[in-house]
Design a protein around this motif. Structure first.
Motif, PDB file in Angstrom:
ATOM      1  N   ASP A 252      18.534   2.432 -10.364  1.00 49.62           N
ATOM      2  CA  ASP A 252      17.755   1.769 -11.417  1.00 49.62           C
ATOM      3  C   ASP A 252      16.327   1.508 -10.933  1.00 49.62           C
ATOM      4  O   ASP A 252      15.358   1.657 -11.693  1.00 49.62           O
ATOM      5  N   PHE A 253      16.193   1.103  -9.675  1.00 48.12           N
ATOM      6  CA  PHE A 253      14.865   0.852  -9.113  1.00 48.12           C
ATOM      7  C   PHE A 253      14.019   2.126  -9.126  1.00 48.12           C
ATOM      8  O   PHE A 253      12.832   2.104  -9.481  1.00 48.12           O
ATOM      9  N   LEU A 254      14.615   3.247  -8.770  1.00 47.85           N
ATOM     10  CA  LEU A 254      13.870   4.513  -8.748  1.00 47.85           C
ATOM     11  C   LEU A 254      13.427   4.905 -10.153  1.00 47.85           C
ATOM     12  O   LEU A 254      12.298   5.393 -10.343  1.00 47.85           O
ATOM     13  N   VAL A 255      14.303   4.719 -11.126  1.00 44.38           N
ATOM     14  CA  VAL A 255      13.915   5.014 -12.504  1.00 44.38           C
ATOM     15  C   VAL A 255      12.756   4.110 -12.919  1.00 44.38           C
ATOM     16  O   VAL A 255      11.788   4.552 -13.569  1.00 44.38           O
ATOM     17  N   TYR A 256      12.808   2.847 -12.527  1.00 43.34           N
ATOM     18  CA  TYR A 256      11.761   1.888 -12.894  1.00 43.34           C
ATOM     19  C   TYR A 256      10.405   2.283 -12.314  1.00 43.34           C
ATOM     20  O   TYR A 256       9.402   2.361 -13.031  1.00 43.34           O
ATOM     21  N   VAL A 257      10.353   2.537 -10.991  1.00 46.35           N
ATOM     22  CA  VAL A 257       9.044   2.816 -10.374  1.00 46.35           C
ATOM     23  C   VAL A 257       8.506   4.181 -10.783  1.00 46.35           C
ATOM     24  O   VAL A 257       7.296   4.424 -10.699  1.00 46.35           O
ATOM     25  N   ALA A 258       9.381   5.074 -11.231  1.00 48.86           N
ATOM     26  CA  ALA A 258       8.906   6.393 -11.658  1.00 48.86           C
ATOM     27  C   ALA A 258       8.370   6.381 -13.073  1.00 48.86           C
ATOM     28  O   ALA A 258       7.600   7.276 -13.447  1.00 48.86           O
ATOM     29  N   THR A 259       8.758   5.362 -13.866  1.00 44.87           N
ATOM     30  CA  THR A 259       8.393   5.381 -15.293  1.00 44.87           C
ATOM     31  C   THR A 259       7.523   4.206 -15.707  1.00 44.87           C
ATOM     32  O   THR A 259       7.073   4.166 -16.848  1.00 44.87           O
ATOM     33  N   ARG A 260       7.284   3.240 -14.823  1.00 46.21           N
ATOM     34  CA  ARG A 260       6.524   2.054 -15.224  1.00 46.21           C
ATOM     35  C   ARG A 260       5.066   2.409 -15.509  1.00 46.21           C
ATOM     36  O   ARG A 260       4.544   3.401 -15.024  1.00 46.21           O
ATOM     37  N   ARG A 261       4.429   1.589 -16.254  1.00 47.53           N
ATOM     38  CA  ARG A 261       3.002   1.741 -16.557  1.00 47.53           C
ATOM     39  C   ARG A 261       2.288   0.466 -16.146  1.00 47.53           C
ATOM     40  O   ARG A 261       2.866  -0.626 -16.217  1.00 47.53           O
ATOM     41  N   PRO A 262       1.061   0.579 -15.638  1.00 43.92           N
ATOM     42  CA  PRO A 262       0.227   1.793 -15.655  1.00 43.92           C
ATOM     43  C   PRO A 262       0.285   2.582 -14.345  1.00 43.92           C
ATOM     44  O   PRO A 262      -0.433   3.579 -14.211  1.00 43.92           O
ATOM     45  N   ARG A 263       1.070   2.181 -13.365  1.00 43.05           N
ATOM     46  CA  ARG A 263       0.961   2.801 -12.037  1.00 43.05           C
ATOM     47  C   ARG A 263       2.319   3.264 -11.534  1.00 43.05           C
ATOM     48  O   ARG A 263       2.956   2.592 -10.736  1.00 43.05           O
ATOM     49  N   PRO A 264       2.764   4.459 -11.987  1.00 47.69           N
ATOM     50  CA  PRO A 264       4.026   4.973 -11.418  1.00 47.69           C
ATOM     51  C   PRO A 264       3.833   5.305  -9.937  1.00 47.69           C
ATOM     52  O   PRO A 264       2.740   5.660  -9.504  1.00 47.69           O
ATOM     53  N   LEU A 265       4.902   5.171  -9.203  1.00 46.61           N
ATOM     54  CA  LEU A 265       4.885   5.496  -7.780  1.00 46.61           C
ATOM     55  C   LEU A 265       5.285   6.962  -7.600  1.00 46.61           C
ATOM     56  O   LEU A 265       6.141   7.469  -8.312  1.00 46.61           O
ATOM     57  N   THR A 266       4.664   7.658  -6.663  1.00 47.78           N
ATOM     58  CA  THR A 266       5.092   9.025  -6.346  1.00 47.78           C
ATOM     59  C   THR A 266       6.420   8.963  -5.603  1.00 47.78           C
ATOM     60  O   THR A 266       6.532   8.283  -4.580  1.00 47.78           O
ATOM     61  N   LEU A 267       7.401   9.675  -6.125  1.00 48.79           N
ATOM     62  CA  LEU A 267       8.731   9.687  -5.536  1.00 48.79           C
ATOM     63  C   LEU A 267       9.072  11.089  -5.037  1.00 48.79           C
ATOM     64  O   LEU A 267       8.776  12.080  -5.707  1.00 48.79           O
ATOM     65  N   VAL A 268       9.707  11.127  -3.881  1.00 50.04           N
ATOM     66  CA  VAL A 268      10.279  12.372  -3.361  1.00 50.04           C
ATOM     67  C   VAL A 268      11.751  12.093  -3.099  1.00 50.04           C
ATOM     68  O   VAL A 268      12.079  11.277  -2.231  1.00 50.04           O
ATOM     69  N   LEU A 269      12.611  12.748  -3.840  1.00 47.68           N
ATOM     70  CA  LEU A 269      14.043  12.470  -3.755  1.00 47.68           C
ATOM     71  C   LEU A 269      14.789  13.733  -3.330  1.00 47.68           C
ATOM     72  O   LEU A 269      14.547  14.819  -3.868  1.00 47.68           O
ATOM     73  N   THR A 270      15.702  13.578  -2.374  1.00 45.24           N
ATOM     74  CA  THR A 270      16.570  14.690  -1.989  1.00 45.24           C
ATOM     75  C   THR A 270      18.007  14.328  -2.302  1.00 45.24           C
ATOM     76  O   THR A 270      18.405  13.164  -2.161  1.00 45.24           O
TER      77      THR A 270
ATOM     78  N   GLY B 180       0.796  -1.232   0.000  1.00 50.31           N
ATOM     79  CA  GLY B 180       0.000   0.000   0.000  1.00 50.31           C
ATOM     80  C   GLY B 180       0.822   1.272   0.000  1.00 50.31           C
ATOM     81  O   GLY B 180       0.283   2.350   0.307  1.00 50.31           O
ATOM     82  N   VAL B 181       2.118   1.190  -0.336  1.00 48.66           N
ATOM     83  CA  VAL B 181       2.948   2.389  -0.352  1.00 48.66           C
ATOM     84  C   VAL B 181       2.548   3.263  -1.541  1.00 48.66           C
ATOM     85  O   VAL B 181       2.536   2.804  -2.683  1.00 48.66           O
ATOM     86  N   GLU B 182       2.217   4.518  -1.271  1.00 52.47           N
ATOM     87  CA  GLU B 182       1.847   5.458  -2.333  1.00 52.47           C
ATOM     88  C   GLU B 182       2.940   6.501  -2.590  1.00 52.47           C
ATOM     89  O   GLU B 182       3.055   7.011  -3.695  1.00 52.47           O
ATOM     90  N   VAL B 183       3.676   6.806  -1.559  1.00 52.58           N
ATOM     91  CA  VAL B 183       4.739   7.814  -1.681  1.00 52.58           C
ATOM     92  C   VAL B 183       6.027   7.208  -1.138  1.00 52.58           C
ATOM     93  O   VAL B 183       6.061   6.761   0.013  1.00 52.58           O
ATOM     94  N   LEU B 184       7.071   7.211  -1.956  1.00 51.73           N
ATOM     95  CA  LEU B 184       8.376   6.732  -1.516  1.00 51.73           C
ATOM     96  C   LEU B 184       9.319   7.943  -1.430  1.00 51.73           C
ATOM     97  O   LEU B 184       9.579   8.606  -2.437  1.00 51.73           O
TER      98      LEU B 184
END
Length: 978
Positions: free
Chosen positions: A158-176, A140-144
């Protein structure tokens, strides 16, 4: 007290960035990139944004990338998931999740069987990435949120690129991340440079906080009390507004007990420097440790130079071979510690040019401190040699570098040139610092100290603790027996002046008298020493003794060949002494002094002439002349850049405004002077006037008594003539019980010396205490002496003071009718000056005498008149006292209390309105200061006052309130509800 200082820092200065991030998180899927250097507040912004968008059913996972030399595969996300501890067995994971077994061995019994290992490593990595993404989906993670992504391993990226660009459900990412530490081939750049079309992307680049927000952050750590404008500027100058550095500096100052709270406002205790806080030191050390030896040499060279410089100069100071320089420069710039910075006036490049320098002073200091002493000395030597070729040579900087390099003779030569250059340009403060260093140098021969001693201006060391060190050195040189008669006399004369500066008047007079016989064959030196003895500083000498010295000085000056600038200085000193002695001839001399701005030396004397004449005119009660002289002083000092003289003239003009009832915005103007570092006369005068103004508006309290007592003690110690008397009189007025103890010392000095000009602000209070204690004969003798001393002097303030003294004596004799008439005469005298506050107080005393005489109708009329006068001034405390007297007589005042045009309470003053309107347009404090022709300190004070009145803690919130209230249309409403 300590508990107040440990508050959680308030979130300040990021309202716009917070709004953008919150908006993005409210529109998933989103990609939020928050970039900035270490300590800039990235994590705090993330926490505030997540808290602001916390929704029912939403799940946020926080991962942090540690600074491991060898990062673990997917370590940050794995650790975050493990800490969240989902019920893996209930998630319904597919077979691909078996690839997670190596990462989560503790969940082996709940994970599917591991798949057959593929022959291709890329396929294996893809399986792992897919499996972890599925785990997050099913949990149930919606924001990483992933912090410090610049330290992430390649698979995590690579994982961050994957979850940010996958279809149909990209994950919301907040990166610092820190952009300076992102490698050029990092997969992170694929995210930042190629945003998906259906993903809301926000990039927030954080910079340092402005001064006003830095003040707000420091305030939140110190119990919510305000911090002074000077303290805020000090912090900002050394941290560039980096929040972590700000916090650490405040903690370090607290731990060293270098903070003090006065009048509900935090300030430094006057330190000029601050050690590098351990957190900042460790952060810089960690970054430097990753660099090679050549890059570290570049950093040390930049730390030694301090100012922005061009590449050629920086390369020369490193001492690196030409072939190794480019790579070393690239590496040092890549560290993020250095950058291109605009040069400031007086630096190594022309003002406005860009050069290479440290981005933060504390970082430069950390690099400098960790270098070995021999490395620093060598770098300073190379810096001096590199800068010697500049035209013209920067003699001040050359002196610094050669001194740090241990090359004493070269340091001495350049320091002497720099001091003489500063003196010739009227920069006495810089000259004072250089001359102090030279004169107190143990290895300098006495003959060379003697040659420098005559260049020291005691005016530049007023209130400076270094004056005592110079005095000790000069005394040792005089006692060394290694000087000839002429040099010994010159040094002794300068010693006498420095002793006056540190308040040792009796010894100073003795030293000057001893020097004069050996100076007899030199016109200017002996006339100057005699003129100094004419100043009424020696406590036991009567006026006649000072006048005799002035006459002797005039005779010497008339019979000697003296240059025009030296003659101007002698006339100015004589005029000032005559003013202080209350002699009419001072004004005649002032009329014969011609302003001269033909050279820097003459211009600074002209500014001092107008300042001294303006100050004297204020003390004599010649207020129109005072305004004219002070305006000229501000003009001359401003045009020639004599900041200290300009500030002295401005604060004296503020004192004049207090006396003449021009109270509109006075408290705001005074606030900027009450924390001026290194300028005790300015600070004491501002505190004296500001405290009296606060008492008139709100009444006396213990804090006011403490401030006035401190001003009195410090002004006595520093040898000022008028401030101790006025502070003593003000302290007597706010005392809980009437007592002559507060005023006995300054009044005794008046009697001993016969200088009655200082009586105006202290004698009436002393007489009131004497008559209250039944010491009537003593009071009458004192007034008789005062009347005799004031006779024949065209000083309106003395006439008004004498009228008040006569009225006090009449009251003490129990003759209310005569006292009422005397108070009427006193009120008229004060009103004619004009001194409306004193006139109103005299009118109130007259009314009370009329009541005691049974003339109720006349008394009520007088009380109502006093009430109107107090109300018009904004003296609410006094007006309330008169209203109570009227109520006691069954006769109310005419109309309700109105603050009047001079008091604003919780409403914004016109000057505050000007500032907040410009804040709403997005201007910085410095830009506002330039637009309004005010100092940045004044703007910061007015902005803080406006925020306090509106109950907000940020510029953005204030701008919103301003817009809502319609200030841009010229309205002047009170504060909105909090």
């Amino acid at each position: 007290m300590a508990e107040r200082w440990l508050g959680r820092t308030r979130f300040v200065g990021r309202d716009r960035e917070l709004a953008r991030v919150v908006e993005a998180l409210a529109r998933p899927p989103a990609l939020v990139l928050i970039e900035g250097e270490a300590g800039i507040g990235k994590s705090r912004l993330v926490r505030e944004a997540v808290a602001a968008t916390d929704r029912d059913g939403a799940r946020t996972l926080l991962a942090v990338c540690p600074p491991f030399l060898e990062a673990f595969t997917l370590g940050p996300v794995v650790d975050a998931v493990r800490e969240a501890a989902p019920d893996v067995a209930a998630l319904g994971l597919t077979a691909v999740a078996g690839a997670l077994r190596p990462l989560f061995p503790e969940w082996s019994q709940d994970l599917p069987p591991a798949p057959e290992p593929p022959a291709d490593a890329g396929v294996a990595r893809h399986q792992l990435v897919r499996a972890l993404a599925e785990l997050l989906d099913r949990a149930g993670v919606e924001v990483l949120v992933v912090e410090d992504v610049h330290w992430a391993d390649a698979t995590t990226l690579d994982f961050l690129v994957y979850v940010a660009t996958r279809r149909p459900r990209p994950l919301t990412l907040v990166l610092t991340y820190r952009p300076e530490e992102v490698a050029a081939d990092s997969p992170l750049l694929r995210l930042t440079s190629r945003p998906a079309q259906d993903v809301c992307q926000v990039r927030a680049t954080l910079g340092g906080l402005p001064v006003s927000d830095a003040a707000g952050l420091a305030s939140s750590m110190l119990g919510g009390d305000r911090v002074s404008a000077g303290f805020a500027a000090f912090l900002h100058d050394r941290t560039e507004g980096v929040p972590l550095a700000l916090e650490e500096c405040v903690r370090l100052l607290r731990d060293r007990d270098d903070l003090t709270c006065r009048d509900g406002e935090w300030a430094r205790r006057g330190l000029d420097e601050i050690a590098v806080p351990p957190t900042i030191r460790d952060s810089v050390t960690e970054r430097v440790a990753r660099l090679g030896a050549d890059a570290r040499r570049v950093l040390l060279a930049a730390a030694v130079l301090t100012d922005p410089v061009d590449e050629r100069t920086l390369a020369a100071v490193t001492g690196l071979p030409v072939g190794r320089w480019p790579a070393a420069l690239r590496a040092s710039l890549g560290s993020g510690l250095l950058g291109e910075t605009t040069a400031r006036p007086g630096g190594g490049l022309p003002a406005g040019r860009t050069g290479i320098a440290f981005r933060h002073v504390l970082a430069a200091r950390a690099v400098y401190d960790r270098a070995a002493a021999h490395e620093r000395a060598a770098a300073h030597r190379r810096a001096g040699e590199a800068l010697e070729t500049a035209v013209p040579p920067p003699v001040g900087r050359l002196a610094h570098h050669f001194r740090e390099a241990g090359l004493t003779r070269r340091w001495f030569a350049y320091a002497r040139q720099a001091a003489l250059l500063a003196l010739s340009s009227g920069d006495h403060r810089t000259a004072a610092g250089l001359l102090h260093a030279l004169i107190t140098e143990p290895t300098l021969p006495p003959t060379e100290v003697a040659a420098l001693a005559g260049q020291v201006s005691s005016h530049a060391f007023t209130g400076d603790p270094r004056a005592g060190e110079i005095a000790r050195t000069l005394r040792a040189v005089v006692d060394s027996g290694r000087l000839g008669r002429r040099d010994r006399a010159a040094v002794r004369a300068q010693l006498g002046r420095m002793l006056l500066t540190v308040g040792e008047y009796t010894e100073a007079a003795a030293v000057l008298e001893q020097a004069i016989p050996d100076l007899a064959d030199h016109g200017y030196p002996v006339a100057s020493a005699m003129t100094v003895l004419g100043l009424p500083l020696h406590d036991s000498w009567p006026v006649a003794t000072h006048l005799r010295w002035l006459e002797r000085a005039e005779a010497v000056a008339s019979s000697s060949e003296i240059g025009p600038v030296d003659r101007f200085e002698l006339r100015l000193a004589r005029m000032t002494a005559l003013f202080e002695l209350g002699e009419e001839s001072g004004w005649e001399l002032a009329g014969r002094i011609d302003a001269d701005e033909s050279s820097p030396q003459a211009a600074v004397l002209t500014a001092r002439f107008h300042l001294n004449a303006g100050h004297a005119a204020m003390k004599w009660g010649r207020y129109a002349d005072a305004r004219r002289y002070l305006a000229a002083a501000v003009d001359v000092a401003g045009r020639h850049g004599y900041q200290r003289l300009r500030d002295l003239a401005l604060v004296t003009a503020g004192h004049l405004d207090w006396l003449t009832g021009a109270w509109d915005g006075l408290d705001e103007r005074l606030a900027a002077w009450q924390e001026v570092d290194g300028e005790p006369l300015i600070r004491m005068d501002a505190l004296l006037v500001g405290t009296q103004l606060r008492v008139a508006r709100g009444g006396p309290d213990e804090e006011a008594r403490k401030v006035l007592a401190a001003v009195r003690e410090e002004s006595v110690r520093r040898g000022t003539t008028d401030l101790p008397a006025e502070a003593a009189g003000a302290l007597a007025r706010v005392a809980a019980e009437p007592s002559a103890d507060h005023t006995a010392e300054p009044v005794g000095r008046l009697v001993r010396k016969g200088v009655w000009l200082w009586a105006g602000e202290v004698l009436p209070e002393h007489l009131a205490a004497l008559t209250s204690a039944g010491r009537r004969s003593e009071a009458e003798e004192l007034v008789a002496a005062f009347e005799d001393g004031a006779r024949g002097r065209d000083a309106p303030v003395l006439a008004a003071t004498l009228a008040s003294c006569r009225a006090l004596l009449a009251e003490g004799r129990g003759r209310p009718a005569a006292a009422a008439d005397a108070w009427e005469a006193a009120a008229s005298a004060w009103r004619a000056l004009p001194r409306p506050y004193d006139a109103a107080k005299a009118g109130e005393r007259r009314a009370r005498c009329l009541l005691r005489d049974g003339r109720r109708t006349a008394a009520l009329a007088a009380l109502r008149a006093a009430h109107r006068e107090f109300t018009s001034l904004g003296a609410r405390y006094d007006a309330d006292r008169v209203r109570r007297a009227l109520d006691a007589q069954g006769a109310g005042a005419e109309g309700p209390w109105r603050p009047g045009r001079r008091g604003y309470g919780d409403r914004l003053s016109p000057r505050e309105l000007e500032v907040v309107r410009l804040v709403a347009t997005g201007l910085t404090n410095r830009e506002i200061a330039k637009a309004l022709s005010r100092s940045p300190k004044t703007v910061a004070t007015q902005l803080n006052s406006a925020m306090r009145k509106h109950g907000v803690s940020s510029r953005t919130a204030l701008a919103v309130r301003v817009t809502q209230a319609g200030y841009d249309a010229g309205a002047e409403p009170g504060p909105s509800p909090a």
